[in-house]
Every structure is written in structure tokens, then in C-alpha cells.
Enzyme design. Structure first.
Site, PDB file in Angstrom:
ATOM      1  N   GLY A   1      -4.415   5.770   4.984  1.00  0.00           N
ATOM      2  CA  GLY A   1      -5.598   6.626   5.092  1.00  0.00           C
ATOM      3  C   GLY A   1      -6.827   5.913   5.619  1.00  0.00           C
TER       4      GLY A   1
ATOM      5  CE  LYS B   1      -9.985   1.450   2.281  1.00  0.00           C
ATOM      6  NZ  LYS B   1      -9.464   0.080   2.427  1.00  0.00           N
TER       7      LYS B   1
ATOM      8  NE  ARG C   1     -14.122  -7.028   2.096  1.00  0.00           N
ATOM      9  CZ  ARG C   1     -13.526  -7.278   3.268  1.00  0.00           C
ATOM     10  NH1 ARG C   1     -12.211  -7.206   3.368  1.00  0.00           N
ATOM     11  NH2 ARG C   1     -14.233  -7.592   4.325  1.00  0.00           N
TER      12      ARG C   1
HETATM   13  C1  UD1 Z   1      -0.453  -4.095   4.034  1.00  0.00           C
HETATM   14  C2  UD1 Z   1       0.941  -4.604   4.387  1.00  0.00           C
HETATM   15  C3  UD1 Z   1       0.814  -5.743   5.410  1.00  0.00           C
HETATM   16  C4  UD1 Z   1       0.081  -5.256   6.627  1.00  0.00           C
HETATM   17  C5  UD1 Z   1      -1.277  -4.648   6.244  1.00  0.00           C
HETATM   18  C6  UD1 Z   1      -1.900  -3.972   7.421  1.00  0.00           C
HETATM   19  C7  UD1 Z   1       2.288  -4.319   2.379  1.00  0.00           C
HETATM   20  C8  UD1 Z   1       2.889  -4.976   1.208  1.00  0.00           C
HETATM   21  N1  UD1 Z   1       1.584  -5.084   3.187  1.00  0.00           N
HETATM   22  O1  UD1 Z   1      -1.142  -5.136   3.381  1.00  0.00           O
HETATM   23  O2  UD1 Z   1       2.100  -6.186   5.790  1.00  0.00           O
HETATM   24  O3  UD1 Z   1      -0.101  -6.307   7.530  1.00  0.00           O
HETATM   25  O4  UD1 Z   1      -1.122  -3.652   5.209  1.00  0.00           O
HETATM   26  O5  UD1 Z   1      -3.201  -3.545   7.129  1.00  0.00           O
HETATM   27  O6  UD1 Z   1       2.467  -3.130   2.561  1.00  0.00           O
HETATM   28  N2  UD1 Z   1      -2.066   1.592  -1.285  1.00  0.00           N
HETATM   29  C9  UD1 Z   1      -1.836   2.567  -2.206  1.00  0.00           C
HETATM   30  N3  UD1 Z   1      -1.340   2.212  -3.430  1.00  0.00           N
HETATM   31  C10 UD1 Z   1      -1.063   0.926  -3.763  1.00  0.00           C
HETATM   32  C11 UD1 Z   1      -1.312  -0.072  -2.790  1.00  0.00           C
HETATM   33  C12 UD1 Z   1      -1.798   0.288  -1.561  1.00  0.00           C
HETATM   34  O7  UD1 Z   1      -2.071   3.747  -1.933  1.00  0.00           O
HETATM   35  O8  UD1 Z   1      -0.617   0.692  -4.887  1.00  0.00           O
HETATM   36  C13 UD1 Z   1      -2.593   1.967   0.034  1.00  0.00           C
HETATM   37  C14 UD1 Z   1      -3.982   1.445   0.282  1.00  0.00           C
HETATM   38  O9  UD1 Z   1      -4.949   2.416  -0.074  1.00  0.00           O
HETATM   39  C15 UD1 Z   1      -3.994   1.216   1.774  1.00  0.00           C
HETATM   40  C16 UD1 Z   1      -2.557   0.867   2.088  1.00  0.00           C
HETATM   41  O10 UD1 Z   1      -1.780   1.375   1.024  1.00  0.00           O
HETATM   42  O11 UD1 Z   1      -4.344   2.395   2.475  1.00  0.00           O
HETATM   43  C17 UD1 Z   1      -2.332  -0.629   2.278  1.00  0.00           C
HETATM   44  O12 UD1 Z   1      -2.638  -1.307   1.102  1.00  0.00           O
HETATM   45  P1  UD1 Z   1      -3.388  -2.687   1.096  1.00  0.00           P
HETATM   46  O13 UD1 Z   1      -3.534  -3.122  -0.301  1.00  0.00           O
HETATM   47  O14 UD1 Z   1      -4.607  -2.598   1.960  1.00  0.00           O
HETATM   48  O15 UD1 Z   1      -2.284  -3.615   1.806  1.00  0.00           O
HETATM   49  P2  UD1 Z   1      -2.537  -4.956   2.595  1.00  0.00           P
HETATM   50  O16 UD1 Z   1      -2.608  -6.072   1.618  1.00  0.00           O
HETATM   51  O17 UD1 Z   1      -3.628  -4.773   3.561  1.00  0.00           O
END
Ligand code: UD1
Ligand code: MG
Length: 449
Positions: A105, A23, A16
Site C-alpha cells: 500500500g 501511512k 517514520r
Molecule cells: C520488504 C521485503 C524486502 C523488499 C522490501 C521492498 C519481506 C520480508 N521483505 O521488506 O525483500 O526488498 O519490502 O520495499 O517481505 N506489512 C504488513 N504486515 C506486516 C508486515 C508488513 O502489512 O506484518 C506491510 C507493510 O505495511 C508494507 C509491506 O508489508 O506495506 C512491507 O513491509 P516492510 O516491513 O516495509 O518490509 P521491508 O522490511 O521493507
């Protein structure tokens, strides 16, 4: 002292953002987001930091090495969820720390105090502790399901019932885990959910089935604002600017109109500095006691000595070093140059790749010609020299102590100490010639009405 491992998840694509840059490298207050997160981890006393990045994120790895050379970098080859991302740092987890804190991050406003608060429940025996907050709009966040003040589970939006979606207390993302139990908890997470992802948030319910408790700390929403878009990046910037201005004011800086001054995370001020309205500070600026930065100046990578006056409308570029009491006035640009104490460059000048000795006066419109189209060259000017107005110093060139350059000189040869250098065409006066010239030019031309 309990040993702390901080795991920073930075494998996000950040689609996004619509950017060629990963990012977490987008900057707030002149510093990449991941650097802010690492700063907080270091300030919280992390014994070790593990950063999980995406494949082809070499630039993120380079930034991590710059900010926290001791950190380990792990690559999550496939994005399969937050628990899967944490497990990419398995080698670090296997070393067995007392506390493990997971940070994101893209959440750059987290304070070191918040990490400390999140570790308190662990010290009291909890298996996990999560950070709760109450966003204006909870859509998209995991909800904290509690009963009698106890955290039972975190329910992701996609799996939440209508009743659970009505819960205002949400998961901010930061989580602390008992380091001895962390791998056991994480290895029990599966991907049986709507997104087919391994959710880190599942460890809360898992910990409870193993007889462990889960703690919650609540923080202000602005401390945990996550950045997923350029609009959210701008919001994070605004919050951080407020904090940095408050910090400067608290440190004894006068900001005449604080909301118009833009600071970097590392801007450093001595006491009694005055900053007039509409000033921008890029990264790497140190302003010493009693200096004044006047309106509409742009300052980056520069050191401003005690009592110096900069601006209005001045530009200090990286490597500008101003000694005590230096004056740099309007429409003056200084780059990679040392100006010793008492130097004055008050009007319309460019000083680049130069050193200028104490108390030298540089007249209006002076230019150091430092670039020949291929290389940069240095100009050296001694102390107590006088550089006449509209002089060009064609580098490499040096001007000795006490030398005097006549106005309008083009200086291509070194000038010895105490010499007067005149490098301009000699003036010739022709008495009466103006009238004859006018007569010749006007013949046959009708006088103006
Ligand atoms: C996550 C939380 C949610 C919380 C929210 C807060 C989970 C399942 N959910 O959701 O409860 O309210 O953050 O913002 O954890 N990332 C990786 N590898 C992956 C997936 C994610 O490195 O395979 C990192 C992303 O870069 C990011 C963070 O983990 O920095 C969170 O991932 P994101 O996909 O944004 O989770 P949300 O759906 O926002
Ligand atoms: Mg997110």
C-alpha cells in the site's frame, strides 16, 4: 483469461511519517497512496482485491470502500511479517484464483503494465515471480540470489552474507504467486529468522524445494519507490508530477512551464487547453477544450467549460462550474456556483453558493454574502443581468433576467426581471460647504511647512 486476485498489504504503522494519519492515506498527486495502488490493481484487471489493514485503521477501510467498493478488507491483528499479512486474506486465497499478486500500500507508483509483466512467468508455469530493481542504495532491501539467470532465493538484509549484500538486484516487493499453490507455499513459511517474522520472500526458496521455478521481472527503480518518510513522500510526488505533466502534454495541453504546474491524478484536460506557469490543480478538476488557465491560479473540484479563461490569480473551489467562454479574472473566488456560458466576473469578487445565468456581467468587487454565521444561503442571478461594481448580494436573494444593479448596492430584497435596483445611500451635494469646513477645521493649526 486467468483470474487475478490482488492482495494489498496496508497494515504498516508508518512511524517514520510522524503522523496521526495511517501511512497509506498520505496523498501523492491529491490521492491517497492506497488509492493509487487500488487503481493499478483495477486497471490490471483484478477479478478480486483483498486489502490487509492494521487494527483501528477504519479510515483506511473507508478509503478502500470509496475507491474499490468490491474489495474485501481483512484485518491483520498483529504485525508478524509480510507472509503473515498475506495470510490474513486466507478466505480470499481459499477461493482459488489462477494468479495472486501481492502489492504494498505504500508503493504508489506501480504501473498496471508491471502487474501484467509479473504474471507472464506464471502463465509459463512458474510457481512465483518477483519484481527486481536496482536501487542506488540497496541497504534494507531483500537481495535476489540468482544462478545462471535463475532465481534461487530472496535474502533479507538481516540474514544476508557479505557476498549476498553485494548483490545490486533487489526485491521491489511486488510478488506474483500461482493461485493454486499459494496457500501451500505460504503455510510453509516460518519465523526462524533475525526479525522473528514470517517473511513473504521465503516462498521463493520454498517453491524451489517443491520443484517449482521462480521468475524475475526487472523494472525501473522509480516505478517501485516505497514511501516510509515524508522525504520519500515528496520524492514520489515529484515522480508522479513528471508523469502527469507528460500525460497532459501528450494529450494536447500546452504547459508553458511544465515544472511549475501541479496536477492531481484525476485532472482531466480537453485538447488545446493552455496552462500558464504556477498553477495548482487539486482533486476533481475537468478543463474542457480550448480553455486557458492563467498564471498563479488555484483550481480544485471545478469544471471549466470550453474556451473559458480563468485567472491570473483566480481561485476555483469545489463545485465551481464554468460554462462555455466564461471569464473569471484576477482575485476572484468561485465556490459551489454555476456560471452559465458567457458570464464575466473579471475582478476582485466572491461568488459562492450561487447560480448565474448566461452572459451576465458581474462588476468588480461584487460579493455574494452567503453565510450568516450559522447557515449557507443561495444567490440566484438570471441571464443578461448587470451587477454593478461593489455590490453586496445578501443571500438568500434572487436577481431576475436582465436586471441591473446600481454600483455600490446592498441587495437584500429580490430584484424582478428587467428592474433597476439601487440599494445605497443617496448622494447629497452642499455647494460651497467644502471651503467653510476647511476654514473651521484649520483654525489654530499652523500651515504645513
Ligand atoms: C520488504 C521485503 C524486502 C523488499 C522490501 C521492498 C519481506 C520480508 N521483505 O521488506 O525483500 O526488498 O519490502 O520495499 O517481505 N506489512 C504488513 N504486515 C506486516 C508486515 C508488513 O502489512 O506484518 C506491510 C507493510 O505495511 C508494507 C509491506 O508489508 O506495506 C512491507 O513491509 P516492510 O516491513 O516495509 O518490509 P521491508 O522490511 O521493507
Ligand atoms: Mg518497507
Amino acid at each position: 483469461m486467468r483470474q487475478l486476485l490482488v492482495i494489498v498489504l496496508a497494515a504498516g504503522e508508518g512511524t517514520r511519517m510522524r503522523s496521526a494519519l495511517p501511512k497509506v492515506l498520505h496523498a501523492v498527486a491529491g490521492r491517497p497512496m492506497v488509492a493509487h495502488v487500488l487503481d493499478a490493481a483495477l486497471a490490471a484487471g483484478a477479478a478480486q482485491i483483498a486489502v490487509v489493514i492494521g487494527p483501528d485503521h477504519d479510515k483506511v477501510a473507508a478509503e478502500v470502500r470509496r475507491v474499490a467498493p468490491q474489495a474485501e478488507v481483512f484485518v491483520q491483528a498483529e504485525r508478524r511479517g509480510t507472509a503473515h499479512a498475506v495470510l490474513a486474506a486466507r478466505a480470499a486465497l481459499e477461493r482459488g484464483y489462477d494468479d495472486v499478486v501481492v502489492m504494498y500500500g505504500d508503493t504508489p507508483l506501480v504501473r498496471p503494465d508491471t502487474l501484467a509483466a509479473l504474471r507472464v512467468p506464471l502463465a509459463e508455469g512458474a510457481g512465483v515471480a518477483v519484481l527486481g530493481f536496482r536501487p542506488a542504495d540497496p541497504t534494507g532491501y531483500g537481495r535476489l540470489v540468482t544462478e545462471g539467470g535463475e532465481l534461487l532465493a530472496i535474502r533479507e538484509e538481516k540474514e544476508a552474507s557479505a557476498e549476498e549484500r553485494a548483490i545490486g538486484l533487489c526485491n521491489a516487493g511486488l510478488m506474483a504467486l500461482d493461485g493454486r499453490a499459494a496457500l501451500d507455499l505460504l503455510d510453509r513459511v516460518d519465523d526462524a529468522n533475525a526479525k522473528k517474522e514470517f517473511y513473504l520472500t521465503d516462498v521463493v526458496a520454498i517453491a524451489r524445494t517443491l520443484g517449482r521455478t521462480a521468475g524475475v521481472c526487472e523494472v525501473a527503480a522509480e516505478d517501485v519507490a516505497g514511501v516510509n518518510s515524508r522525504a520519500q513522500l515528496a520524492e514520489a510526488e515529484a515522480i508522479l508530477q513528471q508523469r502527469l505533466r507528460a500525460r497532459a502534454l501528450e494529450a494536447g495541453v500546452t504547459l508553458v512551464a511544465p515544472e511549475t504546474v501541479f496536477l492531481s491524478a484525476d485532472t482531466s484536460f480537453g485538447r488545446d487547453v493552455v496552462v500558464e506557469p504556477n498553477v495548482f490543480f487539486g482533486a476533481g478538476v475537468r478543463v474542457e477544450e480550448g480553455a486557458t488557465i492563467r498564471a498563479f491560479s488555484h483550481v480544485e473540484g471545478a469544471h471549466v467549460g470550453p474556451g473559458a479563461i480563468v485567472g491570473p490569480f483566480a481561485r476555483l473551489r469545489p463545485g465551481a462550474a464554468l460554462g462555455q467562454g466564461v471569464h473569471v479574472g484576477n482575485f476572484v473566488e468561485i465556490k459551489a456556483s454555476d456560471l452559465a456560458s458567457g458570464v464575466k466576473v473579471n475582478h476582485l469578487s466572491y461568488v459562492g453558493d450561487s447560480s448565474v445565468g448566461a452572459n451576465t456581467n458581474i462588476g468588480a468587487g461584487t460579493i455574494t454574502c452567503n453565510y450568516d454565521g450559522f447557515r449557507k444561503h443561495r444567490t440566484t442571478i438570471g441571464a443578461n443581468a448587470f451587477i454593478g461594481t461593489n455590490s453586496l448580494l445578501v443571500a438568500p436573494v434572487s436577481v431576475g433576467d436582465g436586471a441591473y444593479l446600481a454600483t455600490g448596492s446592498v441587495i437584500t430584497d429580490d430584484v424582478p426581471a428587467d428592474a433597476l435596483a439601487i440599494g445605497r445611500a443617496r448622494q447629497v451635494n452642499k455647494p460651497g460647504l467644502a471651503a467653510r469646513l476647511r476654514a473651521r477645521l484649520s483654525s489654530g493649526v499652523a500651515p504645513k511647512a
